[in-house]
Design an enzyme around this catalytic site. Structure first.
Site, mmCIF file in Angstrom:
data_model
loop_
_atom_site.group_PDB
_atom_site.id
_atom_site.type_symbol
_atom_site.label_atom_id
_atom_site.label_comp_id
_atom_site.label_asym_id
_atom_site.label_seq_id
_atom_site.Cartn_x
_atom_site.Cartn_y
_atom_site.Cartn_z
ATOM 1 N N GLY A 20 -8.688 35.579 -25.889
ATOM 2 C CA GLY A 20 -8.349 34.531 -24.934
ATOM 3 C C GLY A 20 -7.931 35.104 -23.600
ATOM 4 N N ASP A 142 0.388 20.137 -24.187
ATOM 5 C CA ASP A 142 -0.980 20.593 -23.927
ATOM 6 C C ASP A 142 -1.845 20.465 -25.180
ATOM 7 O OD1 ASP A 142 -3.052 21.496 -22.330
ATOM 8 O OD2 ASP A 142 -2.607 23.617 -22.665
#
Length: 464
Positions: A20, A142
């Protein structure tokens, strides 16, 4: 940061691959040399694009994960400072979950049926129920398809859900922050202003379900008054569509206030979500405790029971007027009969007058039969339209007005202090009168259930 591949951090963690990348952050898959298990290491670096908000959120994520213990949330394992070629950094180590994100599943061509979406929604809400009932409550801020993992999917089960990436997490004690975080399309309107509540996470769950149902990000779908218009792109039943609309309502006050409340329709199979009795609708100070208006609502059907003196329509008013004319005619005829009979025919005339009164009384008793005590007004979703059905409750016979398609809803002053709500259909209209609180309550309920905007008369002095 590729130079870190195969390096050993903190004398313990061997970096295997980069999994990531965000501005100022990198996420690696690593092997814990002590336990021989795979772990995830998140790095925050003091680089050119570093901000103190980044450090604040990073530290908050580590502190939050340390306090959590849930099988669907990664476990905190370790944290430490480190030096790299790019400067000083901070590392957070957490357990590794071998699963693909919901976004990856969709991008691979997988689709989700309604039963699977309900399973996913239930699992996500149960995780949020755990987070939001912590002291202080933990708000993720989120939730999106990329931050929800799914594994063990099969033909009989949607699989196991995991909620990851707590890098935007906030708690009630940190509610004063004005840091705006989240992902466009999955953030509720209030979050753009830096305000986050448990209901904000529920919006994100609903937006995630919209992505799974349509294959499109909510930001790419049309909106009406900030409400995501996804119905035509998804093959879902009306109850589930309305439930998702409930979660993603742009008005914070019209969303479920908690994950527990949002879960109830899922656990109950979308049976009746809200039932108002004569005492209940106004028990929270909405209106007059003496009101006899009742409302029952499911995602498919909305039923309003209204006393006869508060309800009318073009056809009903016409019938009432006819009754009134017959009654008036009978009474006036009896007085006129007495006068003429006595004046011209004496006792014979008086006898004829008595006979006339008996006949007129019979007419009056038939024509002035007591009005029905209440009307049942039923609204029902039929495809993309809403039908209106009216039944009058009487002891011997029922008057039924056949289904008509609802076109518009109007509200305004009727005759101060009374207010009036009017449902306009293709060939007739129905109206309910009441005090301000009663009509305001009905406006709120009809606006939420039908999705139609309430149109107000020019002379009204209030608004929903």
């Amino acid at each position: 940061m590729n130079h870190l591949i195969h390096q050993i951090l903190h004398d313990r963690y061997k970096i295997e691959s980069l999994i990531g990348r965000k501005t100022g952050r990198r996420t690696f898959l690593a092997t814990d040399l002590e336990t021989r298990s795979l772990v995830v290491i998140k790095l925050l670096l003091f680089g050119p694009d570093f901000t103190w908000d980044d450090l604040k959120l990073f530290e908050r994520e580590a502190q939050t994960l340390q306090s959590l213990d849930h099988p669907a949330i990664p476990q905190y394992l370790d944290s430490f400072e480190m030096e790299t070629e790019l400067g000083k950094g901070f590392a957070l180590v957490q357990s590794y979950i071998e699963a693909r994100s919901l976004r990856e599943w969709v991008q691979c061509g997988c689709t989700f049926g309604e039963a699977e979406l309900k399973e996913i929604a239930t699992q996500l809400l149960e995780v949020l129920e755990y987070l939001h009932t912590r002291q202080p409550p933990v708000i993720h801020r989120d939730i999106k398809p990329g931050n929800v993992l799914l594994r063990n999917r099969s033909g009989n089960s949607a699989g196991q859900i995991y909620l990851i990436d707590f890098g935007s997490v906030q708690t009630a004690q940190q509610g004063g922050t004005i840091t705006v975080v989240g992902t466009y399309g999955y953030m509720p309107p209030e979050q753009f202003g830096g305000r986050s509540l448990p209901a904000s996470d529920l919006y994100s769950v609903g937006a995630t379900l919209i992505y799974l149902a349509t294959g499109q990000d909510p930001a790419d779908l049309p909106q009406k008054d900030l409400q995501i218009q996804f119905e035509s792109c998804a093959t879902l039943g009306h109850p589930f569509v309305h439930w998702i609309q409930w979660l993603t309502h742009p008005d914070l006050s019209k969303r479920p206030a908690s994950a527990t409340e949002a879960l109830q329709p899922l656990h109950q199979g979308f049976q009746e979500r809200l039932i108002y009795s004569p005492a209940q609708p106004f028990a929270v100070g909405i209106g007059d405790p003496g009101s006899k208006i009742q409302l029952q609502k499911t995602p498919e059907v909305l039923k309003i029971t209204v006393p006869a003196n508060k309800f009318g329509s073009g056809e009903i008013d016409s019938r009432k007027n006819q009754h009134g004319c017959l009654s008036g005619l009978g009474c006036s005829s009896s007085v006129l009969g007495l006068f003429l009979g006595v004046a011209y025919l004496g006792w014979i005339g008086f006898f004829l007058w008595v006979l006339g009164v008996a006949i007129a009384g019979s007419l009056c008793s038939r024509s002035s039969k007591p009005y029905t005590p209440s009307y049942n007004l039923t609204l029902q979703h039929k495809g993309h339209s809403i039908t209106v059905d009216v039944i009058a409750n009487q002891s011997k016979e029922d008057m039924k007005i056949p289904q008509m398609q609802l076109k518009t809803i109007h509200a305004g002053h009727n005759d101060v202090p009374k207010y009036r709500l009017s449902l306009n259909c293709c060939s007739d209209f129905f109206y309910i009168t009441g005090n301000r609180a009663e009509i305001q309550w009905l406006c709120d309920e009809l606006n939420e259930w039908t999705g139609l905007e309430i149109q107000y008369e020019n002379y009204t002095t209030y608004a929903v």
